[in-house]
Design an enzyme around this catalytic site. Structure first.
Site, PDB file in Angstrom:
ATOM      1  N   CYS A 113      -6.885  13.208  -2.582  1.00  0.00           N
ATOM      2  CA  CYS A 113      -8.424  12.937  -2.666  1.00  0.00           C
ATOM      3  C   CYS A 113      -9.049  12.035  -1.530  1.00  0.00           C
ATOM      4  O   CYS A 113      -8.326  10.919  -1.401  1.00  0.00           O
ATOM      5  CB  CYS A 113      -8.757  12.509  -3.879  1.00  0.00           C
ATOM      6  N   GLU A 114      -9.943  12.595  -0.793  1.00  0.00           N
ATOM      7  CA  GLU A 114     -10.286  11.624   0.348  1.00  0.00           C
ATOM      8  C   GLU A 114     -11.302  10.443   0.027  1.00  0.00           C
ATOM      9  O   GLU A 114     -11.680   9.613   0.675  1.00  0.00           O
ATOM     10  CB  GLU A 114     -11.040  12.536   1.661  1.00  0.00           C
ATOM     11  N   HIS A 115     -11.692  10.380  -1.349  1.00  0.00           N
ATOM     12  CA  HIS A 115     -12.392   9.477  -1.957  1.00  0.00           C
ATOM     13  C   HIS A 115     -11.534   8.337  -2.386  1.00  0.00           C
ATOM     14  O   HIS A 115     -11.963   6.915  -2.012  1.00  0.00           O
ATOM     15  CB  HIS A 115     -13.189   9.585  -3.207  1.00  0.00           C
ATOM     16  N   HIS A 116     -10.578   8.414  -2.928  1.00  0.00           N
ATOM     17  CA  HIS A 116      -9.656   7.298  -3.457  1.00  0.00           C
ATOM     18  C   HIS A 116      -8.151   7.353  -2.768  1.00  0.00           C
ATOM     19  O   HIS A 116      -7.337   6.565  -3.082  1.00  0.00           O
ATOM     20  CB  HIS A 116      -9.332   7.179  -4.986  1.00  0.00           C
ATOM     21  N   GLN A 154     -11.823  19.206  -3.068  1.00  0.00           N
ATOM     22  CA  GLN A 154     -11.234  20.391  -3.389  1.00  0.00           C
ATOM     23  C   GLN A 154     -12.069  21.682  -3.111  1.00  0.00           C
ATOM     24  O   GLN A 154     -11.699  22.865  -2.745  1.00  0.00           O
ATOM     25  CB  GLN A 154     -11.035  20.499  -4.855  1.00  0.00           C
ATOM     26  N   HIS A 182      -6.672  15.828 -10.554  1.00  0.00           N
ATOM     27  CA  HIS A 182      -7.008  14.737  -9.467  1.00  0.00           C
ATOM     28  C   HIS A 182      -6.863  13.291 -10.073  1.00  0.00           C
ATOM     29  O   HIS A 182      -7.081  13.049 -11.338  1.00  0.00           O
ATOM     30  CB  HIS A 182      -8.535  14.928  -9.197  1.00  0.00           C
ATOM     31  N   CYS A 184      -7.278  10.610  -9.112  1.00  0.00           N
ATOM     32  CA  CYS A 184      -8.641   9.595  -9.319  1.00  0.00           C
ATOM     33  C   CYS A 184      -9.245   9.776 -10.558  1.00  0.00           C
ATOM     34  O   CYS A 184      -9.818   8.970 -10.854  1.00  0.00           O
ATOM     35  CB  CYS A 184      -9.431  10.005  -8.075  1.00  0.00           C
TER      36      CYS A 184
END
Length: 225
Positions: A113-116, A154, A182, A184
């Site tokens: 996941c590119e956010h976390h 995703q 995920h 996250c």
């Protein structure tokens, strides 16, 4: 925007942000330095993070962690960022004149996941209808793996897989469904360990409800050996 307001906006947005661009956002100078130089730079950054957290990096268990993480980032879990790693998808003439859809289901998928920067783990199901060209089955798995090995959302990953196969096969008739967990969501924040995320992208004839239904029926078939 002031820093406090910016931080509040990021917290409020949470995991909801998705870039409208199907390309992974990359800087123009992304490959101006070698992989080894990236590893050395990341190693220093990871060391700084761990020391800031208060860990003793002279401990035998931890002293090799910065280098291990740096090598893993560059060579493994983010290896799909480098265009040289893109799989060469050889195509062949459809000599058998097979005109129905071909489905490769339950392709194991590991992404981040590119956010976390936490893992995404799941299954991808990919199908296409040949217009005279076919591709080796393992290449479908490799395409999924290549685009998964980068910081991802995703939705983008699903679209990238379809777009790549459309270009390789020279047809719009490609579909992909991904069902993934995920971490996250599962291991932080709401900590819902049961939920998963399903995304889909349908091109060409797969936009037709009957073809889409057939594809979904295929991927729901129980496979036992």
């Amino acid at each position: 925007m002031k820093k406090d307001n910016f931080d509040e906006a990021i917290d409020e947005m949470g995991d909801a942000f998705v870039s409208p661009n199907t390309d992974t956002p990359m800087r123009k100078d992304a490959f101006d330095i070698s992989d080894q130089e990236k590893i050395e730079s990341i190693q220093k950054d990871v060391k700084s993070i761990l020391e800031t957290l208060g860990l003793d990096l002279t401990d035998d268990s931890l002293k090799g962690t910065p280098k291990r993480v740096a090598k893993m980032f560059v060579n493994e879990i983010f290896g799909g960022l480098h265009p040289e790693g893109k799989p060469k998808a050889s195509t062949f003439q459809n000599k058998y004149k097979y005109g129905e859809m071909l489905v490769e289901k339950n392709i194991t998928l590991y992404s981040t996941c590119e956010h976390h920067l936490l893992p995404i783990v799941g299954k991808a199901h990919v199908g296409y209808i040949s217009n005279g060209t076919v591709v080796g089955l393992s290449k479908m798995n490799r395409i999924v793996d290549y685009y998964a090995k980068r910081p991802q959302v995703q939705e983008r990953l699903t679209m990238q897989i379809v777009k790549e196969l459309q270009e390789v096969l020279g047809t719009e008739d490609v579909a992909c469904v991904i069902d993934a967990k995920h971490l996250c969501v599962n291991s932080r924040g709401i900590r819902d360990i049961e939920s998963s995320t399903v995304t889909s992208e349908y091109g060409g004839r797969f936009k037709d409800p009957e073809a889409r239904r057939d594809f979904l029926d295929y991927i729901n078939l129980e496979t036992e050996f």
